[in-house]
Design a protein around this motif. Structure first.
Motif, mmCIF file in Angstrom:
data_model
loop_
_atom_site.group_PDB
_atom_site.id
_atom_site.type_symbol
_atom_site.label_atom_id
_atom_site.label_comp_id
_atom_site.label_asym_id
_atom_site.label_seq_id
_atom_site.Cartn_x
_atom_site.Cartn_y
_atom_site.Cartn_z
ATOM 1 N N SER A 52 0.822 -1.225 0.000
ATOM 2 C CA SER A 52 0.000 0.000 0.000
ATOM 3 C C SER A 52 0.852 1.271 0.000
ATOM 4 C CB SER A 52 -0.932 0.015 1.211
ATOM 5 O OG SER A 52 -1.872 -1.030 1.100
ATOM 6 N N GLN A 53 2.113 1.143 0.364
ATOM 7 C CA GLN A 53 3.008 2.299 0.373
ATOM 8 C C GLN A 53 3.528 2.650 -1.018
ATOM 9 O OE1 GLN A 53 6.021 1.262 3.221
ATOM 10 N NE2 GLN A 53 4.735 1.804 4.982
ATOM 11 N N VAL A 54 3.352 1.743 -1.948
ATOM 12 C CA VAL A 54 3.801 1.994 -3.324
ATOM 13 C C VAL A 54 2.866 3.030 -3.941
ATOM 14 C CG1 VAL A 54 4.156 0.984 -5.609
ATOM 15 C CG2 VAL A 54 4.750 -0.333 -3.554
ATOM 16 N N THR A 55 3.439 4.153 -4.388
ATOM 17 C CA THR A 55 2.624 5.250 -4.926
ATOM 18 C C THR A 55 2.603 5.284 -6.446
ATOM 19 O OG1 THR A 55 4.499 6.751 -4.781
ATOM 20 C CG2 THR A 55 2.966 6.707 -2.901
ATOM 21 N N GLU A 56 3.594 4.654 -7.075
ATOM 22 C CA GLU A 56 3.676 4.669 -8.537
ATOM 23 C C GLU A 56 4.290 3.374 -9.013
ATOM 24 O OE1 GLU A 56 6.589 7.050 -11.286
ATOM 25 O OE2 GLU A 56 4.956 8.379 -10.714
ATOM 26 N N ILE A 57 3.726 2.833 -10.092
ATOM 27 C CA ILE A 57 4.272 1.613 -10.677
ATOM 28 C C ILE A 57 4.376 1.802 -12.188
ATOM 29 C CG2 ILE A 57 2.033 0.447 -10.785
ATOM 30 C CD1 ILE A 57 3.696 -2.146 -10.047
ATOM 31 N N THR A 58 5.543 1.534 -12.711
ATOM 32 C CA THR A 58 5.796 1.672 -14.145
ATOM 33 C C THR A 58 5.686 0.296 -14.780
ATOM 34 O OG1 THR A 58 7.327 3.472 -13.673
ATOM 35 C CG2 THR A 58 7.450 2.505 -15.855
#
Length: 173
Positions: A52-58
């Motif tokens: 949930s701490q991941v704010t951006e995923i490429t």
């Protein structure tokens, strides 16, 4: 998150942490296969608090990767990687160039047929750089992939002619 192929065509999904900058801990997961269910099952072993701490995923534009990102990283904004965006743009640009090339071929074929019916010999129009329109459109393929700063003298001349004759190609760059 991206997939890669190693030996024997085996596909793997690799999840990396950009903040790791290639140091220890940069590779978060390396998963055999690219099936969404398999990837999700493995990534769900990472605590939801951390995910949930991941704010951006490429990721690329594969539907399965979008599903994985949505299910496993609920708070992350999905960003299409630069390579795939550039590839889409270049493919569209090449499609325009090819469309014009076919038009030039058709026009030349019509002029050849007209010349055969008449008494004049067909002479293709030669541009200032020595190319015919058909050749200009064929030979400009690679310059559209290169950065302007890396164009040769011939490519600069060819690009100048191309952009004068087809301003919509110039707008697309």
């Amino acid at each position: 998150m991206d997939e890669t192929s190693f030996s024997n065509g085996e596909l793997y999904t690799i999840l990396t942490n950009k903040a790791g900058k290639g140091r220890k801990g940069t590779i978060v997961a390396m998963i055999a296969g690219t099936k969404a269910d398999t990837i999700i099952a493995i990534l769900e072993k990472i605590p939801i608090k951390a995910r949930s701490q991941v704010t951006e995923i490429t990721l690329d534009m594969a539907a399965n990767m979008g599903l994985v990102a949505k299910k496993c990283f609920p708070n992350a904004t999905q960003v299409t990687d630069r390579f795939h965006v550039q590839k889409l743009a270049l493919d569209a640009l090449q499609e325009i160039r090819i469309k014009y090339r076919w038009q030039a071929i058709d026009q030349e074929n019509e002029a050849i047929e007209k010349a055969k019916k008449g008494t004049k010999k067909f002479e293709p129009k030669v541009l200032s750089n020595g190319d015919t329109l058909k050749l200009l459109l064929a030979r400009s393929c690679y310059l559209l992939y290169k950065n302007k700063s890396k164009w040769s003298e011939n490519q600069i001349e060819r690009a100048t002619l191309l952009f004068e004759l087809y301003p919509d190609i110039k707008k697309s760059i």
